[in-house]
Design a protein around this motif. Structure first.
Motif, PDB file in Angstrom:
ATOM      1  N   THR B 132       0.856  -1.188   0.000  1.00 20.46           N
ATOM      2  CA  THR B 132       0.000   0.000   0.000  1.00 20.46           C
ATOM      3  C   THR B 132       0.891   1.237   0.000  1.00 20.46           C
ATOM      4  N   PRO B 133       0.311   2.418  -0.226  1.00 19.91           N
ATOM      5  CA  PRO B 133       1.136   3.631  -0.339  1.00 19.91           C
ATOM      6  C   PRO B 133       1.993   3.911   0.899  1.00 19.91           C
ATOM      7  N   GLU B 134       1.527   3.488   2.082  1.00 17.96           N
ATOM      8  CA  GLU B 134       2.284   3.795   3.308  1.00 17.96           C
ATOM      9  C   GLU B 134       3.651   3.135   3.330  1.00 17.96           C
ATOM     10  N   TYR B 135       3.830   2.133   2.500  1.00 14.51           N
ATOM     11  CA  TYR B 135       5.104   1.427   2.475  1.00 14.51           C
ATOM     12  C   TYR B 135       6.276   2.376   2.285  1.00 14.51           C
ATOM     13  N   MET B 136       6.057   3.341   1.438  1.00 14.13           N
ATOM     14  CA  MET B 136       7.123   4.303   1.136  1.00 14.13           C
ATOM     15  C   MET B 136       7.559   5.051   2.399  1.00 14.13           C
ATOM     16  N   VAL B 150      -0.496   5.329  -4.981  1.00 11.46           N
ATOM     17  CA  VAL B 150      -1.461   6.075  -4.186  1.00 11.46           C
ATOM     18  C   VAL B 150      -2.665   5.179  -3.926  1.00 11.46           C
ATOM     19  N   GLN B 151      -3.507   5.659  -3.009  1.00 11.91           N
ATOM     20  CA  GLN B 151      -4.664   4.872  -2.601  1.00 11.91           C
ATOM     21  C   GLN B 151      -5.532   4.454  -3.793  1.00 11.91           C
ATOM     22  N   GLN B 152      -5.711   5.413  -4.716  1.00 11.35           N
ATOM     23  CA  GLN B 152      -6.567   5.151  -5.873  1.00 11.35           C
ATOM     24  C   GLN B 152      -6.066   3.985  -6.727  1.00 11.35           C
ATOM     25  N   ASP B 153      -4.739   3.828  -6.804  1.00  9.50           N
ATOM     26  CA  ASP B 153      -4.173   2.729  -7.595  1.00  9.50           C
ATOM     27  C   ASP B 153      -4.707   1.400  -7.108  1.00  9.50           C
ATOM     28  N   GLY B 154      -4.811   1.285  -5.777  1.00 11.56           N
ATOM     29  CA  GLY B 154      -5.287   0.036  -5.211  1.00 11.56           C
ATOM     30  C   GLY B 154      -6.781  -0.130  -5.416  1.00 11.56           C
ATOM     31  N   LEU B 156      -8.729   1.099  -7.611  1.00 11.95           N
ATOM     32  CA  LEU B 156      -9.081   0.858  -9.015  1.00 11.95           C
ATOM     33  C   LEU B 156      -8.334  -0.326  -9.621  1.00 11.95           C
ATOM     34  N   MET B 157      -7.493  -0.939  -8.780  1.00 14.54           N
ATOM     35  CA  MET B 157      -6.678  -2.070  -9.222  1.00 14.54           C
ATOM     36  C   MET B 157      -5.938  -1.744 -10.516  1.00 14.54           C
ATOM     37  N   ARG B 158      -5.327  -0.588 -10.522  1.00 19.02           N
ATOM     38  CA  ARG B 158      -4.613  -0.171 -11.726  1.00 19.02           C
ATOM     39  C   ARG B 158      -3.400  -1.062 -11.952  1.00 19.02           C
ATOM     40  N   ASN B 159      -3.070  -1.253 -13.198  1.00 17.32           N
ATOM     41  CA  ASN B 159      -1.858  -2.000 -13.528  1.00 17.32           C
ATOM     42  C   ASN B 159      -0.679  -1.041 -13.593  1.00 17.32           C
ATOM     43  N   VAL B 160      -0.231  -0.657 -12.398  1.00 19.39           N
ATOM     44  CA  VAL B 160       0.891   0.284 -12.363  1.00 19.39           C
ATOM     45  C   VAL B 160       1.999  -0.309 -11.487  1.00 19.39           C
ATOM     46  N   VAL B 161       3.236   0.054 -11.781  1.00 28.14           N
ATOM     47  CA  VAL B 161       4.368  -0.384 -10.960  1.00 28.14           C
ATOM     48  C   VAL B 161       5.324   0.773 -10.724  1.00 28.14           C
ATOM     49  N   VAL B 162       6.046   0.663  -9.614  1.00 21.49           N
ATOM     50  CA  VAL B 162       7.154   1.579  -9.328  1.00 21.49           C
ATOM     51  C   VAL B 162       8.410   0.719  -9.320  1.00 21.49           C
ATOM     52  N   ASP B 212      17.700  -5.723  -0.164  1.00 15.02           N
ATOM     53  CA  ASP B 212      18.135  -4.861  -1.249  1.00 15.02           C
ATOM     54  C   ASP B 212      16.888  -4.332  -1.939  1.00 15.02           C
ATOM     55  N   PHE B 213      16.597  -3.092  -1.647  1.00 18.00           N
ATOM     56  CA  PHE B 213      15.363  -2.517  -2.185  1.00 18.00           C
ATOM     57  C   PHE B 213      15.507  -2.139  -3.661  1.00 18.00           C
ATOM     58  N   ASN B 214      16.741  -2.155  -4.141  1.00 16.00           N
ATOM     59  CA  ASN B 214      16.958  -1.535  -5.449  1.00 16.00           C
ATOM     60  C   ASN B 214      16.469  -2.372  -6.633  1.00 16.00           C
ATOM     61  N   SER B 215      16.410  -3.708  -6.450  1.00 17.59           N
ATOM     62  CA  SER B 215      15.926  -4.493  -7.585  1.00 17.59           C
ATOM     63  C   SER B 215      14.455  -4.899  -7.395  1.00 17.59           C
ATOM     64  N   ASP B 216      13.786  -4.175  -6.501  1.00 19.35           N
ATOM     65  CA  ASP B 216      12.371  -4.464  -6.279  1.00 19.35           C
ATOM     66  C   ASP B 216      11.490  -3.794  -7.336  1.00 19.35           C
ATOM     67  N   VAL B 217      10.289  -4.360  -7.414  1.00 16.28           N
ATOM     68  CA  VAL B 217       9.243  -3.739  -8.236  1.00 16.28           C
ATOM     69  C   VAL B 217       8.011  -3.652  -7.349  1.00 16.28           C
ATOM     70  N   TYR B 218       7.421  -2.445  -7.259  1.00 17.06           N
ATOM     71  CA  TYR B 218       6.302  -2.248  -6.347  1.00 17.06           C
ATOM     72  C   TYR B 218       5.002  -2.128  -7.134  1.00 17.06           C
ATOM     73  N   MET B 219       3.952  -2.782  -6.626  1.00 22.40           N
ATOM     74  CA  MET B 219       2.641  -2.626  -7.257  1.00 22.40           C
ATOM     75  C   MET B 219       1.582  -2.615  -6.167  1.00 22.40           C
ATOM     76  N   PRO B 220       0.393  -2.118  -6.474  1.00 21.70           N
ATOM     77  CA  PRO B 220      -0.673  -2.089  -5.468  1.00 21.70           C
ATOM     78  C   PRO B 220      -1.070  -3.513  -5.089  1.00 21.70           C
TER      79      PRO B 220
END
Lengths: 230, 438
Positions: B132-136, B150-154, B156-162, B212-220
């Motif tokens: 969830t967004p609070e992870y950051m 952001v909250q909306q990503d979750g 709306l189940m958007r297909n987004v990644v960081v 190692d956070f650097n090779s992570d991929v974040y999604m809702p």
């Protein structure tokens, strides 16, 4: 004149194990205010013991000692210290100045134990006394920088600082040459003339000559009590 | 009373003057106290300094956190389940229960699984973190470009990644990843942000292991459930298996002040509650609870033990120092017997003599204490400075002011304690005997 010192039936015993040494045997003595008394006697006669009792450093085994009409033979240690600091002045054979103190500080020492706040005024008084005994130039000297006669004069000034009723001298000239002894005795005579009662222990007849009254002790008794002609 | 004060002041002045006359002797006689106090202050500073580093590290991790993690049960077969899919761990039902704990500031669920991420011909074996967004916030991540979830990503189940910095570099070595598309589990995802590079550290708020956070991929998290599902297939050569884990980890932050007793009790109470919730809902022991506060308290206990040990050593050295003082004072009393007699003849009471010698002892030990404190401060600051000058790792040092104040009073107290007997001996002397003494 009223008797400043009155001793009645004074007995002093020392206990050494099982042995009792009877040093003073029922002594009666009165000393009038303003008198100048020499205590004499061979060693072991009890004159030092009598002096210690007169000086409130020791307490009699029995009998009474009135100083200024106050019975002090039964006082406790602290009260005796009070009496010493208020009514008595001491002059010793070996001067007994504190080597770490200056002349002025030595003179003001008895005031400390009277609980008097030492200030500029008391200091002025001490300086005055130092000047009176002829040491006005040496106020900041320490005892070891002074000659024996000068040290004894500091001791005399110290004995006067609390304005005592009685000045007790324990062989005050014992360590001094005859010339200096004369100076010291002249000074004591001068003090006596202005009304101080002086009691001193001495071995020497020519020193006892200075006194007005000579008391000789032997074996714990008063052997003789003679008035010198003035 | 006033006269007592006058005497006291005068005694103090004279004592200082007397000590000044015998500087070397006074210094040597209080050397034990100087060394004792200096070493205690320096050791306390070093101990506190190194302990502070450890404590700060734990506090940075979030001392008010409670971390519940899924854990593969030790022996799955013992449950009788012979299923091909190993189902274990925290569930969304647990998570909903956690959400009902009112004193929580924050709840961050995470679901972590390894997955292959592709973009055109490029491939990256990364770790997918569905959260969830609070992870950051919990992990203090910083954005290099774009935005975090952001909250909306979750909702709306958007297909987004960081993307973490390494994953971004692998997948987009030459161009800007923002708004581009990657493929993950057969689905297209839009890249909405890239994180700044971050040192791999002990995960803050996460598990205790280095991450190692650097090779992570974040999604809702809802997106992950929807697109990837709860069952993760793991293929290894020769065998294959699957795990069904709904939530890998939940990090809960309790609204409490960790420096207060009440705050700590609150954190522990929540920890107990979380444990109770999980134990009721799970047949198997397929979860673990980590409370960083426990580690903090362990570290604090270690520190306290260290302090106690130091106090013991200090007491021994000060005892030795005090005996040294007593010895010197007894010698002084003998040496000054005559002076005592003179003072007594001039009207000093016994208590005046006691006061005089006691003040001398106290002045001596107090000055020794001050010198010791000074030396201790010099060591506490000087050693780290010297070690950095000579190129060594600076020794962490945190001088403790309260220890200095205690030392001051303790050194005066030693003066009283060990000066009392010599002073009493001095006062007990018979004035006549004392006057006759050479």
């Amino acid at each position: 004149m009223a008797a400043i010192v009155r001793i009645q039936n004074l007995v002093k015993n020392y206990y050494m194990g099982d042995v009792t040494v009877n040093v003073l045997k029922r002594i009666d003595l009165e000393i009038e205010t303003g008198d100048f008394v020499a205590l004499m006697g061979p060693s072991g006669s009890g004159k030092s013991t009598l002096m210690n009792i007169l000086g409130c450093l020791d307490r009699p085994t029995s009998g009474q000692y009135f100083l200024n009409d106050r019975d002090i033979s039964k006082l406790g240690d602290d009260r005796l210290s009070d009496v010493r600091s208020r009514y008595l002045g001491f002059i010793f054979q070996s001067y007994n100045l504190l080597p770490q103190y200056t002349v002025v500080e030595n003179i003001e020492l008895p005031l400390l134990y009277q609980g008097i706040n030492l200030n500029a005024q008391t200091k002025q008084r001490c300086i005055g006394l130092a000047q009176m005994v002829g040491l006005g130039e040496r106020l900041d000297h320490r005892p070891l920088q002074l000659s024996g006669g000068q040290q004894q004069r500091v001791a005399i000034a110290r004995s006067l600082v609390n304005d005592p009723n009685v000045i007790l001298g324990d062989e005050p000239t014992g360590n001094l040459d005859s010339k200096t002894s004369v100076e010291i005795m002249e000074m004591l005579t001068g003090l006596n003339k202005i009304g101080k009662t002086i009691i001193m222990v001495t071995h020497e007849n020519d020193i006892a000559e200075w006194a007005r009254r000579v008391i000789r002790l032997r074996d714990g008794h008063i052997e003789s009590d003679v008035r010198n002609r003035d | 009373m006033l006269t007592e004060l006058v005497k006291f002041r005068r005694n103090t002045i004279l004592a200082i003057r007397g000590l000044w006359l015998h500087k070397l002797r006074a210094f040597l006689s209080v050397l034990g106290i100087i060394i004792g106090i200096a070493s205690v202050i320096a050791l306390l500073a070093f101990g506190k300094g190194s302990m502070q580093e450890a404590l700060d590290a734990i506090k940075r991790q979030g001392a008010t956190n409670i971390i519940a993690r899924s854990q593969k049960p030790p022996d799955d077969s013992a449950t009788g389940s012979r299923s091909f899919v190993a189902t274990y761990g925290l569930t969304f039902r647990d998570y909903e229960k956690f959400e009902n704990i009112s004193v929580l500031n924050r709840l961050v669920p995470m679901r972590v699984f390894p997955r292959e991420i592709r973009r055109l011909e490029r491939m990256h074996n990364g770790r997918v973190v569905a959260t969830t967004p609070e992870y950051m916030e919990v992990n203090r991540l910083e954005m290099a470009s774009g935005r975090f979830l952001v909250q909306q990503d979750g909702i709306l189940m958007r297909n987004v990644v960081v993307l973490g910095s390494v994953s971004a570099d692998r997948l987009f070595p030459f161009d800007n990843p923002l708004d581009q598309t990657i493929v993950l589990a057969g689905q297209d995802f839009q890249v909405i942000g890239v994180l700044k590079d971050r040192m791999p550290t002990g995960g803050s708020g996460g598990s205790q292991a280095a991450e190692d956070f650097n090779s992570d991929v974040y999604m809702p998290l809802p997106t992950s459930r929807r697109r990837v599902g709860d069952t993760i297939f793991i293929r290894t050569s020769g065998s294959r298996g699957a795990e069904k884990v709904e939530i890998s980890q939940v990090t809960m932050t309790v609204d409490a002040d960790v420096d207060s007793r009440e705050g700590r009790q609150k954190v522990k109470a929540v920890g107990d509650l979380v444990k109770q919730i999980l134990e009721e809902g799970h047949l198997k022991r397929d979860f673990a609870i980590t409370i960083p506060l426990d580690r903090l308290e362990q570290a604090e206990e270690t520190e306290q033990n260290f302090k106690n040990l130091l106090v013991l050593i200090a007491s021994i050295s000060l005892l030795v120092g005090g005996i040294g003082i007593m010895n010197i004072m007894l010698a002084t009393v003998t040496e000054r017997t005559r002076e005592i007699g003179i003072r007594r003849a001039l009207g000093a009471k016994r208590k005046d003599i006691v006061l005089q010698f006691l003040v001398e002892a106290v002045v001596q030990t107090t000055i020794g204490g001050i010198l010791g404190i000074g030396a201790g401060i010099a060591i506490a600051y000087g050693v780290p400075f010297a070690s950095s000058v000579f190129g060594y790792r600076p020794i962490p040092s945190a001088p403790q002011w309260d220890s200095m104040i205690y030392s001051f009073f303790v050194s005066s107290g030693i003066g009283v304690l060990f000066g009392l007997y010599p002073a009493w001996r001095a006062a007990r002397l018979d004035p006549i005997e004392a006057l006759r003494h050479d």
